[in-house]
Write a protein that holds these residues in place. Structure first.
Motif, PDB file in Angstrom:
ATOM      1  N   GLY A 105     -15.507  52.929  12.491  1.00  0.00           N
ATOM      2  CA  GLY A 105     -16.197  52.844  11.092  1.00  0.00           C
ATOM      3  C   GLY A 105     -15.322  52.637   9.953  1.00  0.00           C
ATOM      4  O   GLY A 105     -14.123  52.558  10.011  1.00  0.00           O
ATOM      5  N   LEU A 106     -16.136  52.019   9.005  1.00  0.00           N
ATOM      6  CA  LEU A 106     -15.278  51.966   7.608  1.00  0.00           C
ATOM      7  C   LEU A 106     -14.444  53.252   7.076  1.00  0.00           C
ATOM      8  O   LEU A 106     -13.390  52.967   6.611  1.00  0.00           O
ATOM      9  CB  LEU A 106     -16.495  51.421   6.381  1.00  0.00           C
ATOM     10  N   GLY A 107     -15.148  54.163   7.129  1.00  0.00           N
ATOM     11  CA  GLY A 107     -14.290  55.499   6.702  1.00  0.00           C
ATOM     12  C   GLY A 107     -12.960  55.551   7.557  1.00  0.00           C
ATOM     13  O   GLY A 107     -11.942  55.938   6.783  1.00  0.00           O
ATOM     14  N   LEU A 125     -11.223  46.805  -1.546  1.00  0.00           N
ATOM     15  CA  LEU A 125     -12.024  45.445  -1.751  1.00  0.00           C
ATOM     16  C   LEU A 125     -12.525  45.366  -0.081  1.00  0.00           C
ATOM     17  O   LEU A 125     -11.566  44.933   0.713  1.00  0.00           O
ATOM     18  CB  LEU A 125     -11.041  44.581  -2.308  1.00  0.00           C
ATOM     19  N   LEU A 126     -13.726  45.300   0.115  1.00  0.00           N
ATOM     20  CA  LEU A 126     -14.061  44.780   1.404  1.00  0.00           C
ATOM     21  C   LEU A 126     -13.971  43.320   1.708  1.00  0.00           C
ATOM     22  O   LEU A 126     -14.262  42.531   0.887  1.00  0.00           O
ATOM     23  CB  LEU A 126     -15.432  45.092   1.837  1.00  0.00           C
ATOM     24  N   GLY A 127     -13.345  42.939   2.662  1.00  0.00           N
ATOM     25  CA  GLY A 127     -12.983  41.621   3.271  1.00  0.00           C
ATOM     26  C   GLY A 127     -14.032  40.622   3.316  1.00  0.00           C
ATOM     27  O   GLY A 127     -13.777  39.459   3.342  1.00  0.00           O
ATOM     28  N   LEU A 165     -29.273  46.929   4.120  1.00  0.00           N
ATOM     29  CA  LEU A 165     -28.052  46.171   4.319  1.00  0.00           C
ATOM     30  C   LEU A 165     -26.786  47.071   3.662  1.00  0.00           C
ATOM     31  O   LEU A 165     -25.957  46.489   3.743  1.00  0.00           O
ATOM     32  CB  LEU A 165     -28.098  44.892   3.721  1.00  0.00           C
ATOM     33  N   TYR A 166     -27.343  47.852   2.783  1.00  0.00           N
ATOM     34  CA  TYR A 166     -26.200  48.411   1.797  1.00  0.00           C
ATOM     35  C   TYR A 166     -26.037  49.889   1.754  1.00  0.00           C
ATOM     36  O   TYR A 166     -27.587  50.456   1.934  1.00  0.00           O
ATOM     37  CB  TYR A 166     -26.233  47.819   0.361  1.00  0.00           C
ATOM     38  N   GLY A 167     -25.181  50.535   1.073  1.00  0.00           N
ATOM     39  CA  GLY A 167     -25.468  51.978   0.728  1.00  0.00           C
ATOM     40  C   GLY A 167     -26.173  52.000  -0.489  1.00  0.00           C
ATOM     41  O   GLY A 167     -26.031  51.012  -1.639  1.00  0.00           O
ATOM     42  N   VAL A 186     -26.821  57.174   0.108  1.00  0.00           N
ATOM     43  CA  VAL A 186     -27.689  56.846   1.365  1.00  0.00           C
ATOM     44  C   VAL A 186     -27.133  55.546   2.111  1.00  0.00           C
ATOM     45  O   VAL A 186     -27.394  54.568   1.497  1.00  0.00           O
ATOM     46  CB  VAL A 186     -29.143  57.147   1.327  1.00  0.00           C
ATOM     47  N   GLU A 187     -26.655  55.526   3.346  1.00  0.00           N
ATOM     48  CA  GLU A 187     -26.255  54.465   3.936  1.00  0.00           C
ATOM     49  C   GLU A 187     -27.646  53.670   4.498  1.00  0.00           C
ATOM     50  O   GLU A 187     -28.131  54.188   5.497  1.00  0.00           O
ATOM     51  CB  GLU A 187     -25.004  54.432   4.840  1.00  0.00           C
ATOM     52  N   LYS A 188     -27.595  52.414   4.043  1.00  0.00           N
ATOM     53  CA  LYS A 188     -28.600  51.493   4.532  1.00  0.00           C
ATOM     54  C   LYS A 188     -30.009  52.155   4.828  1.00  0.00           C
ATOM     55  O   LYS A 188     -30.554  52.283   5.927  1.00  0.00           O
ATOM     56  CB  LYS A 188     -28.083  50.849   6.049  1.00  0.00           C
ATOM     57  N   PRO A 189     -30.635  52.576   3.932  1.00  0.00           N
ATOM     58  CA  PRO A 189     -31.898  53.283   3.797  1.00  0.00           C
ATOM     59  C   PRO A 189     -33.227  52.385   3.897  1.00  0.00           C
ATOM     60  O   PRO A 189     -33.006  51.163   3.708  1.00  0.00           O
ATOM     61  CB  PRO A 189     -32.018  54.141   2.537  1.00  0.00           C
ATOM     62  N   LEU A 201     -21.628  47.216  -3.747  1.00  0.00           N
ATOM     63  CA  LEU A 201     -20.943  46.194  -3.392  1.00  0.00           C
ATOM     64  C   LEU A 201     -19.527  46.648  -2.644  1.00  0.00           C
ATOM     65  O   LEU A 201     -19.269  47.797  -2.814  1.00  0.00           O
ATOM     66  CB  LEU A 201     -20.313  45.492  -4.636  1.00  0.00           C
ATOM     67  N   GLY A 202     -18.909  45.804  -2.099  1.00  0.00           N
ATOM     68  CA  GLY A 202     -17.669  46.204  -1.391  1.00  0.00           C
ATOM     69  C   GLY A 202     -16.537  46.189  -2.632  1.00  0.00           C
ATOM     70  O   GLY A 202     -15.647  46.019  -2.186  1.00  0.00           O
ATOM     71  N   ARG A 203     -16.484  46.910  -3.737  1.00  0.00           N
ATOM     72  CA  ARG A 203     -15.544  47.132  -4.615  1.00  0.00           C
ATOM     73  C   ARG A 203     -15.452  48.727  -4.723  1.00  0.00           C
ATOM     74  O   ARG A 203     -16.511  49.157  -5.303  1.00  0.00           O
ATOM     75  CB  ARG A 203     -15.853  46.337  -5.825  1.00  0.00           C
ATOM     76  N   TYR A 204     -14.342  49.218  -4.796  1.00  0.00           N
ATOM     77  CA  TYR A 204     -14.454  50.600  -5.170  1.00  0.00           C
ATOM     78  C   TYR A 204     -12.961  51.033  -5.716  1.00  0.00           C
ATOM     79  O   TYR A 204     -11.873  50.398  -5.340  1.00  0.00           O
ATOM     80  CB  TYR A 204     -14.415  51.698  -3.802  1.00  0.00           C
ATOM     81  N   VAL A 205     -12.907  52.062  -6.592  1.00  0.00           N
ATOM     82  CA  VAL A 205     -11.710  52.598  -7.029  1.00  0.00           C
ATOM     83  C   VAL A 205     -11.814  54.221  -6.497  1.00  0.00           C
ATOM     84  O   VAL A 205     -12.634  54.876  -6.997  1.00  0.00           O
ATOM     85  CB  VAL A 205     -11.136  52.632  -8.375  1.00  0.00           C
ATOM     86  N   ARG A 248     -21.338  37.657  -9.414  1.00  0.00           N
ATOM     87  CA  ARG A 248     -22.309  37.337  -8.435  1.00  0.00           C
ATOM     88  C   ARG A 248     -21.552  37.679  -7.021  1.00  0.00           C
ATOM     89  O   ARG A 248     -20.271  37.177  -6.633  1.00  0.00           O
ATOM     90  CB  ARG A 248     -22.341  35.417  -8.400  1.00  0.00           C
ATOM     91  N   ARG A 249     -22.222  38.428  -6.154  1.00  0.00           N
ATOM     92  CA  ARG A 249     -21.733  38.910  -4.959  1.00  0.00           C
ATOM     93  C   ARG A 249     -22.334  38.104  -3.899  1.00  0.00           C
ATOM     94  O   ARG A 249     -23.491  37.525  -3.645  1.00  0.00           O
ATOM     95  CB  ARG A 249     -21.968  40.184  -4.762  1.00  0.00           C
ATOM     96  N   TYR A 250     -21.568  37.716  -2.816  1.00  0.00           N
ATOM     97  CA  TYR A 250     -21.862  37.049  -1.724  1.00  0.00           C
ATOM     98  C   TYR A 250     -21.504  37.922  -0.429  1.00  0.00           C
ATOM     99  O   TYR A 250     -20.348  38.262  -0.472  1.00  0.00           O
ATOM    100  CB  TYR A 250     -21.149  35.678  -1.631  1.00  0.00           C
TER     101      TYR A 250
END
Ligand code: G1P
Length: 292
Positions: A105-107, A125-127, A165-167, A186-189, A201-205, A248-250
């Motif tokens: 998993g991602l964690g 940053l998610l690849g 599809l998302y958190g 909540v993950e993918k509710p 989005l796949g960007r975090y600090v 814009r996120r893809y």
């Protein structure tokens, strides 16, 4: 600040293209997706980048390495521009790699970065998420991180049907327009269970306390250590903010999104726009017959 790019996941939604090739190496026009992600980090002033890889991901390391035979060949053919570009990629950043040995998993993938990152805040940053924006998405987050001194995650409005599809964060106090304290993730509710209309989005600090939170997280569905669950643990101890980032996120986890990204970037790029635009218009006027 160091950046971590988790890129160990399998991409079953893009099979068979990803059978023997990492999804992060799928091209957007002529550049692998992960190169856009690395360039975003570099544009935000990040020089030290750790990629979490796994089985079948060696092509990522080769891409950011020198390629002597290729360079020799380009030099011999006098293709100086391409030679410069190939060398530039190998000099973009200080690239480091570590393998996630089990797909937990991602964690768990992010936890592999602990020794490299140490006791310091870090960017993730998610690849497989590519974001186009005037100010690099990750810099929008690091700015807010500096103001708030707490973890910040990037969010954007999503159509209800895409919550699966998302958190999805639950929002608390609004700090300023587009910036909230969050109270839950909540993950993918399912749409009716989504606590807000925003998707992560796949960007975090993150503050380094995230590592301890991941360790204290129990494995969720299918035995994986979810980042969303670790965020819940972190929220018991410190504040976490959500920032509605501009851009814009893809999400390249999906074949239609991958195709759309290619068309849109192809239309944005000066070298492909001129030929592509009339083609896309003609196709839209008279779409080709579906293949049988
Ligand atoms: C991951 C995260 C999810 C986040 C998403 C962004 O999911 O678990 O919370 O919203 O990335 O792309 P994945 O895309 O790996 O299924």
């Amino acid at each position: 600040m160091k950046a971590v790019i988790p890129a160990a996941g399998m991409a079953t939604r893009l099979l068979p293209a990803t059978k023997s090739q990492p999804k992060e190496m799928l091209p957007i026009v002529d550049k692998p997706a992960i190169q856009y992600v690395v360039e975003e980090a570099v544009a935000a002033g990040i020089r030290d980048i750790l990629v979490i890889t796994g089985r079948g991901k060696r092509a990522i390391e080769d891409h950011f390495d020198r390629a002597f035979e290729l360079e020799e060949m380009l030099r011999a053919k006098g293709q100086e521009d391409m030679l410069r570009e190939v060398r530039r990629i190998a000099e973009l950043a200080d690239m480091h790699y570590i393998r996630q040995r089990e797909p937990l998993g991602l964690g768990h993938a992010i936890l592999q970065a602990r020794t490299h990152v140490g006791d310091a805040p870090f960017a993730v940053l998610l690849g497989d998420d590519v974001v186009f924006s005037d100010e690099p998405c990750i810099r929008q987050l690091t700015r807010v991180f500096q103001q708030q001194g707490a973890s910040v995650i990037a969010v954007e409005p999503i159509p209800p049907a895409r919550s699966v599809l998302y958190g999805v964060p639950a929002l608390g106090k609004r700090v300023s327009p587009g910036l909230w304290e969050i109270t839950d993730v909540v993950e993918k509710p399912k749409p009716r269970d989504a606590p807000s209309k925003l998707g992560i989005l796949g960007r975090y600090v993150f503050m380094p306390a995230l590592f301890g939170a991941i360790e204290r997280t129990k494995p969720g569905k299918s035995g994986e250590y979810q980042l969303a669950d670790a965020l819940r643990v972190l929220l018991e101890e410190e504040k976490v903010y959500a920032l509605a980032t501009k851009g814009r996120r893809y999400d390249l986890g999906d074949r239609t999104e991958w195709l759309k990204t290619n068309i849109e970037v192809g239309l944005m790029r000066p070298d492909t726009r001129k030929a592509l635009l009339p083609f896309v218009r003609a196709m839209a006027r008279k779409p080709p017959r579906p293949l049988r």
